[in-house]
Design a protein around this motif. Structure first.
Motif, PDB file in Angstrom:
ATOM      1  N   HIS A 256     -33.464  83.201 -66.704  1.00 16.42           N
ATOM      2  CA  HIS A 256     -34.258  82.157 -66.626  1.00 16.42           C
ATOM      3  C   HIS A 256     -35.344  82.454 -65.832  1.00 16.42           C
ATOM      4  CE1 HIS A 256     -30.660  79.583 -68.215  1.00 16.42           C
ATOM      5  NE2 HIS A 256     -30.971  80.587 -69.218  1.00 16.42           N
ATOM      6  N   ALA A 257     -34.988  82.935 -64.660  1.00 22.45           N
ATOM      7  CA  ALA A 257     -35.866  83.488 -63.480  1.00 22.45           C
ATOM      8  C   ALA A 257     -36.915  84.315 -63.973  1.00 22.45           C
ATOM      9  CB  ALA A 257     -35.196  83.916 -62.288  1.00 22.45           C
ATOM     10  N   ASN A 258     -36.493  85.322 -64.740  1.00 21.82           N
ATOM     11  CA  ASN A 258     -37.398  86.175 -65.225  1.00 21.82           C
ATOM     12  C   ASN A 258     -38.610  85.676 -66.157  1.00 21.82           C
ATOM     13  OD1 ASN A 258     -36.651  88.587 -63.953  1.00 21.82           O
ATOM     14  ND2 ASN A 258     -35.158  88.968 -65.465  1.00 21.82           N
ATOM     15  N   ALA A 259     -37.680  84.499 -67.120  1.00 19.69           N
ATOM     16  CA  ALA A 259     -38.723  83.829 -68.095  1.00 19.69           C
ATOM     17  C   ALA A 259     -39.865  83.024 -67.533  1.00 19.69           C
ATOM     18  CB  ALA A 259     -38.082  82.814 -68.831  1.00 19.69           C
ATOM     19  N   LEU A 262     -42.422  85.268 -66.106  1.00 20.67           N
ATOM     20  CA  LEU A 262     -43.273  85.876 -66.971  1.00 20.67           C
ATOM     21  C   LEU A 262     -44.148  84.750 -67.286  1.00 20.67           C
ATOM     22  CD1 LEU A 262     -43.973  87.953 -69.248  1.00 20.67           C
ATOM     23  CD2 LEU A 262     -42.191  87.044 -70.705  1.00 20.67           C
ATOM     24  N   ALA A 263     -43.722  83.709 -67.595  1.00 25.29           N
ATOM     25  CA  ALA A 263     -44.640  82.539 -68.017  1.00 25.29           C
ATOM     26  C   ALA A 263     -45.973  82.055 -67.011  1.00 25.29           C
ATOM     27  CB  ALA A 263     -43.711  81.044 -68.028  1.00 25.29           C
ATOM     28  N   GLU A 264     -45.369  82.257 -65.552  1.00 19.87           N
ATOM     29  CA  GLU A 264     -46.216  81.930 -64.393  1.00 19.87           C
ATOM     30  C   GLU A 264     -47.283  83.023 -64.541  1.00 19.87           C
ATOM     31  OE1 GLU A 264     -43.437  78.829 -61.979  1.00 19.87           O
ATOM     32  OE2 GLU A 264     -43.822  80.899 -61.063  1.00 19.87           O
ATOM     33  N   GLY A 265     -46.878  84.268 -64.520  1.00 18.68           N
ATOM     34  CA  GLY A 265     -47.840  85.435 -64.536  1.00 18.68           C
ATOM     35  C   GLY A 265     -49.012  85.231 -65.699  1.00 18.68           C
ATOM     36  N   LEU A 266     -48.455  85.141 -66.897  1.00 23.44           N
ATOM     37  CA  LEU A 266     -49.005  84.924 -68.141  1.00 23.44           C
ATOM     38  C   LEU A 266     -50.186  83.952 -67.933  1.00 23.44           C
ATOM     39  CD1 LEU A 266     -46.669  85.418 -70.782  1.00 23.44           C
ATOM     40  CD2 LEU A 266     -48.436  87.098 -70.450  1.00 23.44           C
ATOM     41  N   VAL A 267     -49.740  82.470 -67.292  1.00 26.05           N
ATOM     42  CA  VAL A 267     -50.576  81.634 -67.055  1.00 26.05           C
ATOM     43  C   VAL A 267     -51.792  82.142 -66.097  1.00 26.05           C
ATOM     44  CG1 VAL A 267     -51.128  79.354 -66.057  1.00 26.05           C
ATOM     45  CG2 VAL A 267     -49.392  79.679 -67.684  1.00 26.05           C
ATOM     46  N   GLU A 268     -51.198  82.862 -64.806  1.00 26.74           N
ATOM     47  CA  GLU A 268     -52.218  83.273 -64.019  1.00 26.74           C
ATOM     48  C   GLU A 268     -53.318  84.287 -64.674  1.00 26.74           C
ATOM     49  OE1 GLU A 268     -50.129  85.359 -60.796  1.00 26.74           O
ATOM     50  OE2 GLU A 268     -49.070  83.179 -60.554  1.00 26.74           O
ATOM     51  N   ALA A 269     -52.827  85.017 -65.835  1.00 21.86           N
ATOM     52  CA  ALA A 269     -53.950  86.121 -66.325  1.00 21.86           C
ATOM     53  C   ALA A 269     -54.558  85.234 -67.506  1.00 21.86           C
ATOM     54  CB  ALA A 269     -52.999  87.181 -66.938  1.00 21.86           C
ATOM     55  N   VAL A 273     -49.905  79.570 -72.236  1.00 26.04           N
ATOM     56  CA  VAL A 273     -48.419  79.343 -71.988  1.00 26.04           C
ATOM     57  C   VAL A 273     -48.326  77.941 -71.386  1.00 26.04           C
ATOM     58  CG1 VAL A 273     -46.530  80.056 -71.033  1.00 26.04           C
ATOM     59  CG2 VAL A 273     -47.774  81.400 -71.911  1.00 26.04           C
ATOM     60  N   ASP A 274     -47.643  77.154 -72.006  1.00 24.61           N
ATOM     61  CA  ASP A 274     -47.753  75.836 -71.516  1.00 24.61           C
ATOM     62  C   ASP A 274     -46.026  75.809 -70.644  1.00 24.61           C
ATOM     63  OD1 ASP A 274     -46.720  73.349 -70.950  1.00 24.61           O
ATOM     64  OD2 ASP A 274     -46.746  72.515 -72.940  1.00 24.61           O
ATOM     65  N   LEU A 275     -46.284  76.072 -69.089  1.00 24.61           N
ATOM     66  CA  LEU A 275     -45.139  75.933 -68.480  1.00 24.61           C
ATOM     67  C   LEU A 275     -44.035  74.873 -68.569  1.00 24.61           C
ATOM     68  CD1 LEU A 275     -46.903  77.215 -65.113  1.00 24.61           C
ATOM     69  CD2 LEU A 275     -45.818  78.469 -66.710  1.00 24.61           C
ATOM     70  N   GLU A 276     -44.268  73.811 -68.914  1.00 21.63           N
ATOM     71  CA  GLU A 276     -43.393  72.745 -69.139  1.00 21.63           C
ATOM     72  C   GLU A 276     -42.385  72.820 -69.996  1.00 21.63           C
ATOM     73  OE1 GLU A 276     -44.200  68.513 -69.778  1.00 21.63           O
ATOM     74  OE2 GLU A 276     -45.834  68.465 -68.134  1.00 21.63           O
ATOM     75  N   GLN A 277     -42.894  73.874 -70.993  1.00 19.18           N
ATOM     76  CA  GLN A 277     -41.805  74.275 -72.152  1.00 19.18           C
ATOM     77  C   GLN A 277     -40.986  75.174 -71.784  1.00 19.18           C
ATOM     78  OE1 GLN A 277     -44.288  75.634 -75.248  1.00 19.18           O
ATOM     79  NE2 GLN A 277     -44.858  73.656 -75.848  1.00 19.18           N
ATOM     80  N   VAL A 278     -40.987  75.851 -70.532  1.00 15.99           N
ATOM     81  CA  VAL A 278     -40.013  77.038 -70.139  1.00 15.99           C
ATOM     82  C   VAL A 278     -38.963  76.480 -69.100  1.00 15.99           C
ATOM     83  CG1 VAL A 278     -39.976  79.165 -69.006  1.00 15.99           C
ATOM     84  CG2 VAL A 278     -42.058  78.490 -70.327  1.00 15.99           C
TER      85      VAL A 278
END
Ligand SMILES: Cc1ncc(COP(=O)(O)O)c(C=O)c1O
Length: 357
Positions: A256-259, A262-269, A273-278
């Protein structure tokens, strides 16, 4: 290649293989396999029920549950793009002669009021009697979303008022429990039957459990045999299940921490990605926002050294973290994914469509 298609692709670890090699086995069909019996006892306790039955797959567990809880011609209600509705080959119609109704819910989670509104009027001469409601937790099509325990309790209480049976497709129930900080049994005991998959986040090569009352599990055992699922020296794989319950439950928090990373890093890039869904081990990436179709996006990613799969929604991709993906792999994926999706298009010389699964 970093493979984020799904959590079913994990290979048994060396320690799990050791447990498999040392398993004491017998004829499971005759109830003579001590390792299967130990896993069933452990599973019953974990899931909050009197008895559990070991089966080869979560699909079989779900299909047996539906058959135990219904009569031919009944209606089953599910939420959103439920696995039971979309991805079990119409098994509910074939094995149990059921009509299915889906409650609209993007993330797969519905309310007690929605359930009340969906049920066919009791005693109606022309409509299929609504007999069972199925909850999926975590919800695969909804992007690995977790049902809050309170919302589950409202839905199951409503089901009891309406005289409906309840089934929990808990293929990833342990992910839900770890993410919610709630014991697995607290979810499990809300339902008449519960399925749990051992070969997803828990990392076994195969196997699933179905749990319920002693009476319902006696029927489940008969149906397992009828469906061709009664095995022989199945302790070989049950040993992997026991090993996973001892060693692979708490570590789901790492997935879960890896996901989340990944989600936060993708948003930064700048990736859509909708972080709320993760909430667990799934990350959804909306390729359409980048002007890409899902096929094109998957092909670009494959060429860039990362495998993602298709989510249920059109042109949305899914990345799933699991036992065989490390925090370092996630950092590498964070470098590769934006590069692949924003770089030049991939020209596939063969013109072949990419393989999503
Ligand atoms: C929610 C859910 N239920 C059931 C299943 C069925 O599992 P199996 O394919 O191992 O039978 C899956 C598989 O992805 C799933 O995601």
């Amino acid at each position: 290649m970093i493979d984020l298609r799904t959590d079913t692709i994990t290979k048994p670890t060396a320690a799990m293989r050791q447990a498999i090699a040392e398993a004491v086995v017998g004829d499971e069909q005759k109830r003579e396999d001590p390792t299967v019996i130990a896993l069933e006892e452990r599973g019953a306790e974990l899931l909050g029920h009197e008895e559990a039955v070991f089966v080869p797959t979560a699909t079989m567990a779900n299909q047996i549950a539906l058959r135990v809880l219904t009569e031919p011609g009944d209606e089953a209600i599910v939420g959103g793009a439920a696995h039971i509705l979309l991805y079990e080959l119409g098994g509910a119609a074939v094995h149990s002669c059921l009509v299915m109704k889906s409650i609209e819910a993007d993330d797969g989670r519905f309310t007690a009021a929605q359930l009340r509104g969906a049920v066919n009027p009791s005693g109606d001469l022309h409509m299929a009697p609504t007999r069972v409601v199925c909850v999926e937790n975590t919800h695969n099509g909804g992007g690995g979303r977790v049902w809050p325990l309170g919302q589950v309790q409202e839905v199951t209480a409503e089901a009891r008022t309406l005289g409906l049976a309840t089934h929990l497709d808990g293929a990833r129930l342990v992910n839900a429990a770890v993410a919610a900080g709630v014991p697995v049994a607290a979810y499990g005991r809300e339902f008449d039957t519960v399925s749990l998959c051992l070969s997803k986040g828990l990392g076994c090569p195969l196997g699933a459990l179905i749990a319920g009352s002693r009476e319902r599990m006696a029927k489940a055992r008969r149906l397992k045999h009828l469906f061709g699922g009664a095995m022989r020296q199945a302790g070989i794989v049950a040993a992997a299940g026991l090993y996973a319950l001892d060693n692979h439950v708490e570590r789901l928090a790492d997935d879960h921490a890896n996901a989340r990373r990944l989600a936060e890093g993708l948003v930064e890039a700048g990736m859509p990605v909708d972080l709320e869904q993760v909430e667990t081990n799934f990350v959804q990436l909306d390729a359409a926002v980048l002007g890409l179709g899902a096929d094109d996006a998957v092909a670009r990613l494959r060429a860039g050294g990362v495998l993602l799969s298709f989510a249920t929604r059109k042109d949305v991709l899914r990345a799933v973290t699991h036992l065989d993906v490390s925090a370092e792999d996630i950092e590498e994926a964070l470098a590769r994914i934006p590069r692949a999706l924003t770089g030049a298009p991939v020209v596939d010389a063969a013109g072949a469509a990419p393989t999503p699964y």
